[in-house]
Each structure stands twice: as structure tokens, then as C-alpha cells.
Design a protein around this motif. Sequence first.
Motif, short mmCIF file in Angstrom:
data_model
loop_
_atom_site.label_atom_id
_atom_site.label_comp_id
_atom_site.label_asym_id
_atom_site.label_seq_id
_atom_site.Cartn_x
_atom_site.Cartn_y
_atom_site.Cartn_z
N VAL A 165 0.85 -1.20 0.00
CA VAL A 165 0.00 0.00 0.00
C VAL A 165 0.88 1.25 0.00
CG1 VAL A 165 -1.68 1.32 1.32
CG2 VAL A 165 -1.93 -1.16 1.11
N CYS A 166 1.93 1.24 0.86
CA CYS A 166 2.83 2.39 0.94
C CYS A 166 3.52 2.63 -0.40
CB CYS A 166 3.86 2.15 2.05
SG CYS A 166 5.01 3.53 2.26
N GLU A 167 3.98 1.57 -1.07
CA GLU A 167 4.67 1.73 -2.34
C GLU A 167 3.73 2.33 -3.41
OE1 GLU A 167 7.88 -1.91 -1.86
OE2 GLU A 167 6.06 -2.21 -3.01
N HIS A 168 2.44 1.86 -3.44
CA HIS A 168 1.49 2.42 -4.40
C HIS A 168 1.24 3.90 -4.13
CE1 HIS A 168 0.45 -1.14 -6.63
NE2 HIS A 168 0.21 -1.84 -5.52
N LEU A 169 1.11 4.26 -2.87
CA LEU A 169 0.83 5.66 -2.53
C LEU A 169 2.02 6.55 -2.91
CD1 LEU A 169 -0.92 5.24 0.93
CD2 LEU A 169 -1.99 5.82 -1.26
N LYS A 170 3.25 6.07 -2.63
CA LYS A 170 4.43 6.87 -2.95
C LYS A 170 4.67 6.99 -4.46
CE LYS A 170 5.30 7.90 1.22
NZ LYS A 170 5.10 9.28 1.67
N ALA A 171 4.11 6.05 -5.23
CA ALA A 171 4.27 6.10 -6.68
C ALA A 171 3.24 6.99 -7.35
CB ALA A 171 4.19 4.68 -7.26
N ASP A 172 2.23 7.41 -6.61
CA ASP A 172 1.14 8.24 -7.15
C ASP A 172 1.41 9.70 -6.80
OD1 ASP A 172 -1.26 9.51 -7.84
OD2 ASP A 172 -2.42 7.70 -7.40
N GLU A 173 1.42 10.57 -7.81
CA GLU A 173 1.72 11.98 -7.58
C GLU A 173 0.69 12.64 -6.66
OE1 GLU A 173 2.65 16.01 -10.24
OE2 GLU A 173 2.19 14.09 -11.20
N ARG A 174 -0.55 12.13 -6.68
CA ARG A 174 -1.60 12.72 -5.85
C ARG A 174 -1.39 12.43 -4.37
NH1 ARG A 174 -6.46 9.80 -8.82
NH2 ARG A 174 -4.84 8.20 -8.74
N THR A 175 -0.73 11.31 -4.06
CA THR A 175 -0.61 10.89 -2.65
C THR A 175 0.84 10.77 -2.21
OG1 THR A 175 -0.72 8.58 -3.37
CG2 THR A 175 -2.78 9.64 -2.74
N ARG A 176 1.78 11.21 -3.07
CA ARG A 176 3.19 10.99 -2.80
C ARG A 176 3.66 11.65 -1.51
NH1 ARG A 176 6.42 12.92 -7.69
NH2 ARG A 176 5.40 11.07 -8.56
N ASP A 177 3.13 12.83 -1.21
CA ASP A 177 3.64 13.62 -0.07
C ASP A 177 2.90 13.38 1.23
OD1 ASP A 177 4.09 16.35 -2.38
OD2 ASP A 177 5.53 14.82 -1.76
N ILE A 178 1.93 12.45 1.25
CA ILE A 178 1.18 12.19 2.50
C ILE A 178 2.07 11.41 3.46
CG2 ILE A 178 -0.84 11.08 3.51
CD1 ILE A 178 -2.24 11.40 0.82
N PRO A 179 2.27 11.89 4.70
CA PRO A 179 3.07 11.14 5.68
C PRO A 179 2.37 9.82 6.04
CG PRO A 179 2.75 13.43 6.38
CD PRO A 179 1.83 13.20 5.25
N ILE A 180 3.14 8.72 6.05
CA ILE A 180 2.62 7.38 6.38
C ILE A 180 3.32 6.88 7.65
CG2 ILE A 180 2.39 4.99 5.63
CD1 ILE A 180 2.25 6.02 2.75
N ILE A 181 2.51 6.60 8.67
CA ILE A 181 3.02 6.05 9.94
C ILE A 181 2.59 4.58 10.00
CG2 ILE A 181 3.02 6.21 12.44
CD1 ILE A 181 2.25 9.14 12.15
N PHE A 182 3.58 3.67 10.00
CA PHE A 182 3.26 2.25 10.11
C PHE A 182 2.84 1.93 11.54
CE2 PHE A 182 4.03 0.49 6.08
CZ PHE A 182 5.06 1.24 5.50
N LEU A 183 1.79 1.12 11.64
CA LEU A 183 1.24 0.71 12.95
C LEU A 183 1.11 -0.80 12.92
CD1 LEU A 183 0.02 1.96 15.56
CD2 LEU A 183 -2.20 1.78 14.46
N SER A 184 2.07 -1.52 13.58
CA SER A 184 2.12 -2.98 13.39
C SER A 184 2.63 -3.68 14.63
CB SER A 184 3.02 -3.30 12.20
OG SER A 184 3.18 -4.68 12.06
#
Length: 565
Positions: A70-89
Motif C-alpha cells: 500500500v505504501c509503495e502504491h501511494l508513494k508512486a502516485d503523484e496525488r498521494t506521494r507527499d502524504i506522511p505514512i506512519i506504520f502501525l504494526s
Amino acid sequence: MKYPVSPRGTILVVDDDHENLRLLMGILNEQNYSVRLVPAGRLALTSARTGPPDVILLDIMLPDIDGYAVCEHLKADERTRDIPIIFLSALDEVFDKVKGFSIGGVDYITKPFQVEEVLARVATHLSLRSMQKRLQEQNEQLQQEIIERQHAQEQLRRANEELDLRVQERTAELFHTNRTLHAEIERRKQAEQTITAAYTDLEATNEHLLRSRNLLRAIFDGLEDGLLLLDQHGTVLALNKAMAGLFGSTPEALVNHAWDTLSAHIVSDFPFQIATQALAYGTSERQRIRYRHPDGTIRALDIQTIVPNYPAHTIDQVILHVVDVTEHLLLQAQVIENERFAANGRLAASVAHEINTPLQSLELSLQIAQTSLDTDRNLFLRDAREELQRVGRIVRQFLDLYRPGSTACSVVDINTLIERILLLTGKQIRDRKITIERSLQDKLPPIWGHADELIQVLLNLTINAIDAMPDGGTLRVCTHAHPSPSAPTLTAIISDTGVGISPDLLLRIFEPFVTTKENGTGLGLSISRQIVRQHGGDITVQSQSGMGSTFTVVLPIVSEPEAKP
């Protein structure tokens, strides 16, 4: 679709655990955040692209695609590239965190999480995100202001050219233009001050990130497990102190060296080929070895290679994870041996009770024989001889159960072990008025294993069943084979009608130090499962409070002995 927006920020929470979703929604809503909940990875991608949030809390283990993807898809999309992602696991291994950061995550929170930690990290990254947006908006505004100023200057130039023709008319306009220009200059000064403040905040953030990196490095070097990172050419990129210590060296002396150089010149008996194979074939491997440390001691090491899952299946790096399990194995063996002594003690006490009855009868027969007539003396002496023979049979069964060589791997008849255990615990069974129901399959195939360890398992389950029926009941013992061309198995079932196990303990009954007995150690069932799994099998339990318990042991049937490490 339009989503509600909170002045404090919008947070997308991705987790397949509904309890976690409810908990996170509660604590985040209390802080006036706008929260969107998504239980799966593909839904998270759709939600993020439809209405980009300010921060994403992303679980790694999801039902369709994992959090890393999911993180890789978001970072590859220009619309969502800059959204901070905090892993919770719940994954707490170092390489899980390293992977999370390497694919674009800004933070990593380990489950079970603390509410204060989640709120603090969310607030930090929302602040960083807000500053980035504000800086971008201010830059765009500054560019617009520059264009407007250039336009104003062009107007001023034209006004000067026409000044001679329309002096009186343009004087008022020029005054107005100058006043506008001064206002624009003032706004520009304010924008420059804002940019300066933003750069100051950015420098503080960089300092914080630097401290975080240094902290991670300290943790990396402080781990007791050995960690080593190789590039695609087999060059050591990084290793911690524990890994260098296995080679009798330091990280500074080994980094940037070729892996085959270490193999040839530093420590030749380490299995270097496991990392070479991982680089060549891209497969993760795990093995346990005996290794002579440079200080001369023999150590037991668990070695695992980890190949990061990069796009296009390229193998750029490989991680080597080494755990020294020497002390753990020694402690494990000692615990098993202590529990075996305890089980043997309980069995010896039962045998002593079993022998006591014929000894009392023997003593009485001899006393009567001393004072009896010659015609009756032989009758009492015969009774005494029969009691002596009974004692001898019990002792022989006990010795056969623990005959010399039982610790070696050999062919084992489970039915014989069960019959001897039931005979030697007969006194306890009779004293508690317990009925035995046998259903032992005739001509049961033998298995290959350690007889003493299997005795320990069956004896532990039998004594537990007896202890669970202090006021009497039924002890059922069943064995049967499951023929299969690929994986034939043997099943032994020991069931009682005793007090049973409460639901809260049933889920943890095989954990160490969990017991239903007031004076129990809580190690018997844990060690029994460990022994059965070492034989390639498994042990399960079914129980209800007040209805009794059923323990099922499944073991593989091996026709020929297998080589043991």
C-alpha cells in the motif's frame, strides 16, 4: 465523494482489526481530528486517492495486500506521494522497521501501542505536513506577487511615457499605483519573514531527524543479535557490533570489505555461502549451525537471510540476521531435564504405593506362616511367593520403562509405553476410584523417536488427567493410525471427565508457567508440546469447565530412521 474535514487535520486509519479501528477513532476524535477508517489495503488506496488525508496510520498485516505494498502504491502516485505514512504494526523486528522507512514511511509504532505515543507522533507529522503545505503556498504567493509587481512596474513605465500628455490625470493614478506598490513590498517583506521562520522550523526538524537517526544507530549497535547488510556485489555495507564480535573484529574494520574476503582471511568456518546463495537466487534461507568463535568456544547460531522485496524483483541487497542461541538451548535442555525428574518422581511415588500393598500382604503371610501348622504353612508361603512375584513384575515394568538407551533415538511402540504407565500409576487410579477405558489399536505401527521424551509426554498427560479427577471419573486412552502415502500419522488421545480448564486459561495452557494446579510449575504442558513438535508432530486440547479435557497427540509414522542433526 467528499469527506468531512477537520481544522486539525484528516487522518486515514488502515487496519483489519475492528477493535484497533474503534480505539483509534475514539482517541483521535477526542483530539478533534477528522478520522476515516478503512479495513483493507485496496480500499485504503481508493480512499487516499479520492480524498487525500493529511496523515495515514497504516497496519502492515492486511487481508488483501500488505501495508508495505500500500505504501509503495501511494508513494508512486503523484496525488498521494507527499502524504506522511506512519506504520502501525505488531511486527517488532528491526528489519520490519528498516523496510518501512526504506519504502517511504515517516514513522513506525509497535503494537500494542500507547495512546500518548500515537497522539504525539500524529501531531508531530501533522505539524510537519502543515509547514510543508504552508511553505509551498507561500512560495506560490510570492511568485504571484513578483508577477504582479512586474506588471505594476510595466504600468509605471507606460505611465511615465504618457506623463507629458496627461500629467494632471496620471498624477492621481501614479499616487495610487505607488501606494499599491508599497503595500505589495510590505506584503513581500512579511512573506520573506514567514519563509525565514519556515526554514528555521525546517532546520529544527532536520536536527530532530538527525537525532532520531543517531538513536536508531545506537539501537542497531546495541542489539545482541548480529545484523549485516550486503549489496548486490557482496560488499559489506553495514554491520553491528554483535555481528563483528562473532568474527572477533569491529564494524569499522569489516565495513566496505568483500564478503568472500572475510570468508578467506578472517573466519573460514562461518557458513558464508548462505548469503551468497541469497544474492544469487533471491531466496531467504534459515539454518542452525555449530560455530567455533575466535575465542575458542563452540556456539550454536541461528542464521537467516532476508531479501528485501524491491520492485521488479531486483536483488540489490541482502540482510544476514544471526542469533546466538547457545545459552537458550542449554537452558531449554536443563528445563526439560528438571521437568523429567519431577515426572519421574511422581511416577516413583506411585510405584512405591503400588509395591507397598503386596509387601504388606507378604509380611502378613510370613507372620501367619510362622505360627501355622505344617499343613497350612505351605499355603501361606505360596501366597508370600506370589506377592514377591507381583513386586518383581512391577519393578521390571518400571525398569523397562526407563531401560538403558531409552534416551537414544529408536523405534518406539506407543501402546507399550501407555500400558506400562497405566500399570505403574494403578495405585493412584484405584485410590481415586477412576475407571479406565482403553481403545488401543492392535498392531499399531511403531514410530521413530526418543522413548524417554515420549514417556515424559504421556506420563505428564496421564498424571494431569488423574489429578483432574480427585473424586473419581473415567480415564479414556485411545490410539489409532492414519495411513497416508504422503504423510502417515499416529494419534494418541488421553481424555478425562474431571474439572476441565477455564476458557481464559485454555488459550494459554501450553505457555510456560501457566497451570491449573495450586502447586504446579506450569512447565509440563509447555515442555510436552515442545517435545512433540521436535518429533515432527503436534499436541492439541479440547476442554470445558466441569466437563473434562481431551489432549490429542499426533506423531508422524517414520518407517526408516532419519538422520538427526
